[in-house]
Scaffold this motif. Structure first.
Motif, PDB file in Angstrom:
ATOM      1  N   ARG A  76      -7.213   0.919   4.499  1.00 30.63           N
ATOM      2  CA  ARG A  76      -5.879   1.508   4.704  1.00 30.63           C
ATOM      3  C   ARG A  76      -5.028   1.324   3.443  1.00 30.63           C
ATOM      4  N   CYS A  77      -5.163   0.176   2.807  1.00 28.43           N
ATOM      5  CA  CYS A  77      -4.425  -0.086   1.569  1.00 28.43           C
ATOM      6  C   CYS A  77      -4.815   0.921   0.494  1.00 28.43           C
ATOM      7  N   ALA A  78      -6.112   1.167   0.354  1.00 29.68           N
ATOM      8  CA  ALA A  78      -6.591   2.120  -0.655  1.00 29.68           C
ATOM      9  C   ALA A  78      -6.060   3.522  -0.365  1.00 29.68           C
ATOM     10  N   GLU A  79      -5.992   3.881   0.897  1.00 33.78           N
ATOM     11  CA  GLU A  79      -5.427   5.184   1.251  1.00 33.78           C
ATOM     12  C   GLU A  79      -3.966   5.278   0.829  1.00 33.78           C
ATOM     13  N   ARG A  80      -3.205   4.213   1.063  1.00 29.95           N
ATOM     14  CA  ARG A  80      -1.787   4.205   0.674  1.00 29.95           C
ATOM     15  C   ARG A  80      -1.622   4.220  -0.843  1.00 29.95           C
ATOM     16  N   LEU A  81      -2.503   3.528  -1.545  1.00 23.69           N
ATOM     17  CA  LEU A  81      -2.473   3.571  -3.008  1.00 23.69           C
ATOM     18  C   LEU A  81      -2.676   5.003  -3.482  1.00 23.69           C
ATOM     19  N   ASN A  82      -3.606   5.701  -2.863  1.00 23.22           N
ATOM     20  CA  ASN A  82      -3.882   7.087  -3.232  1.00 23.22           C
ATOM     21  C   ASN A  82      -2.666   7.975  -2.999  1.00 23.22           C
TER      22      ASN A  82
END
Length: 151
Positions: A81-87
């Motif tokens: 989920r963190c990686a999605e938000r970073l994107n």
């Protein structure tokens, strides 16, 4: 007398120069973090491939890499989920026009990372917290990649 084409050209040129020279304190951390986390996602995906070199030819975007790596691992960890938000934050940096929206996206990435990984050295400074969030997500996904490589 100036025609509309010339006015538009001058406006585009001014916008380019204003944006190009604009001080963006978060840009480098977002871009580097996105790139380095994408490399770890590729390691996870490659670990499941019989011909890993072919994976790079697929030209998947970051979001697809997150989802594929998550599907391969099957682990429910906050880093996905963190990686999605970073994107989302990186995309706002690349394509957005509103700095306040970018800051909201960065804050959202920080918040979801902080929620999932409360053991980081968090503070009150957005820049510091952005750096910590990138480091924490990279470390979490690096552990996943290392576990996949050992399997």
């Amino acid at each position: 007398m100036e025609d509309s084409f010339e006015r538009d050209r001058k406006a585009r040129q001014k916008r380019f120069l204003d944006k190009f020279w604009e001080d963006s304190p978060h840009a480098l951390d977002l871009l580097k973090g996105h790139l380095l986390i994408e490399e770890v996602l590729e390691e996870v995906i490659a670990s499941a491939c019989r011909l890993p070199a072919t994976m790079y030819e697929a030209k998947m975007n970051f979001f697809n890499k997150v989802k594929l790596a998550q599907a391969i691992c099957g682990e429910a960890i906050p880093a996905w989920r963190c990686a999605e938000r970073l994107n989302v934050a990186r995309n706002e940096l690349a394509h957005g026009r509103n700095d306040s929206v970018l800051l909201e996206k960065i804050d959202s990435f920080i918040a979801v990372t902080r929620q999932g990984y409360s053991d980081g050295t968090w503070g009150d400074d957005r820049q510091h917290n952005l750096e910590i969030a990138v480091i924490v997500v990279h470390a979490a996904l690096s552990r996943v990649a290392a576990d996949r490589m050992r399997a």
